[in-house]
Design a protein around this motif. Sequence first.
Motif, PDB file in Angstrom:
ATOM      1  N   ALA A   1      11.770   5.187  17.883  1.00 31.87           N
ATOM      2  CA  ALA A   1      10.756   6.239  17.922  1.00 31.87           C
ATOM      3  C   ALA A   1      10.680   6.913  16.562  1.00 31.87           C
ATOM      4  O   ALA A   1      11.558   6.738  15.698  1.00 31.87           O
ATOM      5  CB  ALA A   1      11.095   7.262  19.006  1.00 31.87           C
ATOM      6  N   GLU A   2       9.639   7.703  16.412  1.00 29.33           N
ATOM      7  CA  GLU A   2       9.495   8.496  15.197  1.00 29.33           C
ATOM      8  C   GLU A   2      10.616   9.524  15.121  1.00 29.33           C
ATOM      9  O   GLU A   2      10.968  10.165  16.117  1.00 29.33           O
ATOM     10  CB  GLU A   2       8.148   9.203  15.168  1.00 29.33           C
ATOM     11  N   LEU A   3      11.146   9.700  13.918  1.00 32.18           N
ATOM     12  CA  LEU A   3      12.222  10.660  13.660  1.00 32.18           C
ATOM     13  C   LEU A   3      11.616  11.922  13.074  1.00 32.18           C
ATOM     14  O   LEU A   3      10.849  11.857  12.094  1.00 32.18           O
ATOM     15  CB  LEU A   3      13.231  10.043  12.698  1.00 32.18           C
ATOM     16  N   VAL A   4      11.947  13.077  13.658  1.00 30.01           N
ATOM     17  CA  VAL A   4      11.415  14.358  13.209  1.00 30.01           C
ATOM     18  C   VAL A   4      12.562  15.181  12.628  1.00 30.01           C
ATOM     19  O   VAL A   4      13.584  15.389  13.287  1.00 30.01           O
ATOM     20  CB  VAL A   4      10.749  15.119  14.368  1.00 30.01           C
ATOM     21  N   GLU A   5      12.395  15.658  11.395  1.00 32.92           N
ATOM     22  CA  GLU A   5      13.474  16.355  10.677  1.00 32.92           C
ATOM     23  C   GLU A   5      13.425  17.862  10.923  1.00 32.92           C
ATOM     24  O   GLU A   5      12.364  18.485  10.868  1.00 32.92           O
ATOM     25  CB  GLU A   5      13.350  16.097   9.176  1.00 32.92           C
TER      26      GLU A   5
END
Length: 471
Positions: free
Chosen positions: A128-132
């Motif tokens: 999945a997309e990684l959100v920082e």
Amino acid sequence: MKWTLISLTALALSNTVTAEDQAGPASIEEAADRALEADTLAWDFVEGITTEVGPRQAGTEAEKRARLWTRAWLAEHGFFNVADEPFEMETWVPGDIAKARVTAPFAQDLAVLPLGNSAATPIGGIEAELVEFESFDELLAVPDGSLTGKIVYLSHDMRVSMDGSHYGQFGLARFAGPTVAANKDAAAIVIKSVGTDYHRNPHTGTTRWGDSATPIPAGAISLPDAANLERMFDRKGDRPITLRLEMNPRNLGTTLSGNVVGEIVGRNPDLPPVLLACHIDSWWNAPGAFDDGAGCGIIAAAASHVAASGQPLRTIRVLFAGAEEVGLIGSTAYSEAHIDEPIGVGIESDFGADRIWRFESNFRETNPDLHQRIANSVARFGVANSTIEASGGADLNIVRDQGGAIIDLQQDGTRYFDLHHTPDDTLDKVDPAQLQQNVAVWTQVVGILANEERSIQTGGMIPTAPATMEN
């Protein structure tokens, strides 16, 4: 180690002394000075348990072997009333798969470990997309439901500190970050390890889900990998970073853990005992020399040195708590089982093996004479007095629950979070000279406390229990 009935009996008798053999303060000082130069007991304990047991995660067969080993060691070294006090716990284990890989735009693997009580990913992992998020507060501020289907990356700014104070602040990334991410509907979370080293070793540790969140996969990546990942975020532009994460921890259900206890029996059983605490469990990924094999060696050695200088007035009780790492379960169980048994004073060693540099108590105002006497006695070991009020180690729940006297012998934590919960927590990291300084300071302090006739908390006379009324 080998134990025989003859050796156990001889060693027990060697620590049994009469009132006529009682040592005065000078004998305690001599015992402490000798420990500084020549103690081998603490090293014998930590070397033995790390070599013969190794990693000993709470609730597992390895922790059971650690308790058996400790009971035998205590019996061999003259402790009485040695026992294993079992309790039940829900046991989580890490599994054998822990993989993290950035799949775009800068494809590469990351070193990862599951956090305690993490959920498993589906077989084959999730991508999945990684959100920082740069801080816990930043993650806390985003709306609930805003992270659906995404993986959170949570960073922090922990730094080296001698007193370990950064852990309480930046440890929120691990203690509570996964719960917050789950409540925001994230699919998973990886955190920058809560530590200060730059080896490619992730730091594990427990996380607390409470009743507010359904557990999600939660892992920690090493600090070098975290720094690399943050550089990726700085240069990705409009491209999303995607991560594939696979872990297979599982819950074993209810298993047994336990607290190991032993005593140096005092001359006056009516005086509340001196409680010395450590914890016997470690995480699965290291033999736990710093955390907390050395601490257990320190308290056992100090009790032995005090006993060797003459039978103390008060009983010295050692508590090797089980299941500390996974949520202070042993400490809680001990308090529940013994809450009606007053403790005179509690001290814990659970911050590694480097030198003690500061003395704190919670009775500096209520018993200033004793506080100052102890402070003066350890100054020769390089230990400073303090006005900070001691709050006690994790396994002293019973003393806090009783509102009792507490001492903190603060160790130098400069190296501690380089090793804490990592594969690097091994015997070679223990400095024998600094370990001996710990034992010397503990011997001095415990010797004073164990021969204190008046109330340690207030300095007043200890009241006599009222006579029992008969119907």
